[in-house]
Design an enzyme around this catalytic site. Structure first.
Site, mmCIF file in Angstrom:
data_model
loop_
_atom_site.group_PDB
_atom_site.id
_atom_site.type_symbol
_atom_site.label_atom_id
_atom_site.label_comp_id
_atom_site.label_asym_id
_atom_site.label_seq_id
_atom_site.Cartn_x
_atom_site.Cartn_y
_atom_site.Cartn_z
ATOM 1 N N ARG A 249 -0.565 -9.172 13.312
ATOM 2 C CA ARG A 249 -1.140 -8.152 12.414
ATOM 3 C C ARG A 249 -1.947 -8.809 11.289
ATOM 4 O O ARG A 249 -3.001 -8.312 10.908
ATOM 5 C CB ARG A 249 -0.014 -7.292 11.820
ATOM 6 C CG ARG A 249 0.588 -6.329 12.840
ATOM 7 C CD ARG A 249 1.935 -5.798 12.407
ATOM 8 N NE ARG A 249 1.903 -5.063 11.168
ATOM 9 C CZ ARG A 249 2.967 -4.891 10.377
ATOM 10 N NH1 ARG A 249 4.140 -5.425 10.698
ATOM 11 N NH2 ARG A 249 2.853 -4.180 9.280
ATOM 12 N N ARG B 47 -9.993 0.534 8.527
ATOM 13 C CA ARG B 47 -9.539 -0.821 8.857
ATOM 14 C C ARG B 47 -10.591 -1.609 9.622
ATOM 15 O O ARG B 47 -10.332 -2.755 9.976
ATOM 16 C CB ARG B 47 -8.313 -0.701 9.757
ATOM 17 C CG ARG B 47 -7.001 -0.982 9.076
ATOM 18 C CD ARG B 47 -5.953 -0.625 10.093
ATOM 19 N NE ARG B 47 -4.784 -1.409 10.006
ATOM 20 C CZ ARG B 47 -3.674 -0.987 9.409
ATOM 21 N NH1 ARG B 47 -3.632 0.167 8.805
ATOM 22 N NH2 ARG B 47 -2.618 -1.740 9.427
ATOM 23 N N LYS C 44 0.842 -1.218 0.000
ATOM 24 C CA LYS C 44 0.000 0.000 0.000
ATOM 25 C C LYS C 44 0.871 1.259 0.000
ATOM 26 O O LYS C 44 0.664 2.172 -0.796
ATOM 27 C CB LYS C 44 -0.932 0.024 1.233
ATOM 28 C CG LYS C 44 -1.858 -1.182 1.339
ATOM 29 C CD LYS C 44 -2.757 -1.110 2.562
ATOM 30 C CE LYS C 44 -2.050 -1.141 3.904
ATOM 31 N NZ LYS C 44 -1.349 -2.405 4.188
ATOM 32 N N ARG D 106 11.666 -5.562 5.121
ATOM 33 C CA ARG D 106 11.443 -4.126 4.896
ATOM 34 C C ARG D 106 12.385 -3.275 5.762
ATOM 35 O O ARG D 106 12.642 -3.564 6.916
ATOM 36 C CB ARG D 106 10.005 -3.756 5.237
ATOM 37 C CG ARG D 106 9.792 -2.238 5.198
ATOM 38 C CD ARG D 106 8.363 -1.836 5.247
ATOM 39 N NE ARG D 106 7.641 -2.404 6.359
ATOM 40 C CZ ARG D 106 6.310 -2.361 6.481
ATOM 41 N NH1 ARG D 106 5.599 -1.771 5.535
ATOM 42 N NH2 ARG D 106 5.721 -2.891 7.519
ATOM 43 N N ARG E 98 11.073 -1.524 11.246
ATOM 44 C CA ARG E 98 9.950 -1.127 12.095
ATOM 45 C C ARG E 98 9.799 -2.088 13.274
ATOM 46 O O ARG E 98 9.986 -3.281 13.124
ATOM 47 C CB ARG E 98 8.654 -1.120 11.256
ATOM 48 C CG ARG E 98 8.234 0.264 10.836
ATOM 49 C CD ARG E 98 7.131 0.269 9.832
ATOM 50 N NE ARG E 98 5.923 -0.442 10.210
ATOM 51 C CZ ARG E 98 4.802 -0.473 9.466
ATOM 52 N NH1 ARG E 98 4.769 0.176 8.323
ATOM 53 N NH2 ARG E 98 3.747 -1.134 9.863
#
Ligand code: AP5
Ligand code: MG
Length: 216
Positions: A171, A88, A13, A127, A160
């Site tokens: 998640r 969400r 996203k 990431r 992160r």
């Protein structure tokens, strides 16, 4: 153009939103980025949100609805916006609908991105982001020229807090339980555009542009 990017953690996203900003000249509204900035700056909202985020849980609806309502009222959202990571939950989607109709606006497209779970895990565990300018990287799929250093500004790259495997699994479960129902919610509203998130970043962007232009 008023756009929502919908999809699980790691689907791309944020990566796709950055390209759409340049293409359409409209801002990205990432509730995750806004919340991470609040956590970093130790604002009262950030202090409240941190525990939820570190656990991979959702921050309470009223907090994020307030953030988005305030952000949508800014002048740079007049021409349109790209919502990334919001809504969400169904209550967030209902609240968004009310806020927009109060402004005489509506959502034009909900781009629903999907890839399989193994790919999501690879994307999230690898990431990295720049601590100075926020540019995004991936250790295997989009590495910086020098490991740990941002190509654009020379800043340090970091991982992160919520990109540890145990948190990622939570998640993904939270996404299935609380966010995936929005696919049928927006399907019923006639604004859902499904896009396969697997492929190169450029290939996925081309697919998104095709659905936005009604070519597919
Ligand atoms: P948020 O920041 O929104 O995280 P998320 O939804 O979990 O999504 P991510 O940012 O992890 O993934 P992405 O889809 O943006 O993927 P990206 O482009 O980076 O939310 C974080 C937390 O904040 C939540 O858990 C919650 O606590 C809170 N929060 C936020 N919004 C909330 C809300 N509305 N309500 C309640 N709580 C909220 O890509 C991932 C990686 O893959 C990158 O390394 C990238 O380089 C790579 N990549 C991207 N595309 C490709 C490709 N095509 N091929 C190969 N690699 C790719
Ligand atoms: Mg993101």
């Amino acid at each position: 153009m008023n756009l929502i990017l919908l999809g699980p953690p790691g689907v791309g996203k944020g990566t796709q939103a950055k390209l759409l900003i340049d293409r359409f000249g409209i801002p990205q509204i990432s509730t995750g980025d806004i919340l991470r900035a609040a956590v970093r700056d130790l604002t009262p909202m950030g202090v409240k949100a941190k525990g939820f985020m570190d656990a991979g849980a959702l921050v309470p609806d009223e907090v994020v609805i307030g953030i988005v309502e305030e952000r949508l009222a800014q002048p740079d959202c007049q021409k349109g916006f790209i919502l990334d990571g919001f809504p969400r939950t169904v209550p967030q989607a209902d609240a968004l609908g009310k806020v927009l109709s109060g402004m005489g606006k509506q959502i034009d497209h909900v781009v629903s991105l999907s890839v399989d779970k193994d790919e999501l895990l690879k994307r999230l565990t690898g990431r990295r982001a720049c601590s100075k300018c926020g540019a995004g990287y991936h250790v295997a799929f989009a590495p910086s020229k020098v490991a740990g250093v941002c190509d654009a500004c020379g800043g340090d790259l970091f991982q992160r807090e919520d990109d540890k495997e145990a948190t990622i699994l939570n998640r993904l479960a939270v996404y299935e339980a609380q966010t995936a129902p929005l696919i049928s919610y927006y399907g019923a509203a006639g604004v859902l555009r499904s896009v396969d998130g697997l492929g190169t970043v450029e290939g996925v962007q081309a697919e998104i542009l095709a659905v936005l232009q009604g070519a597919r």
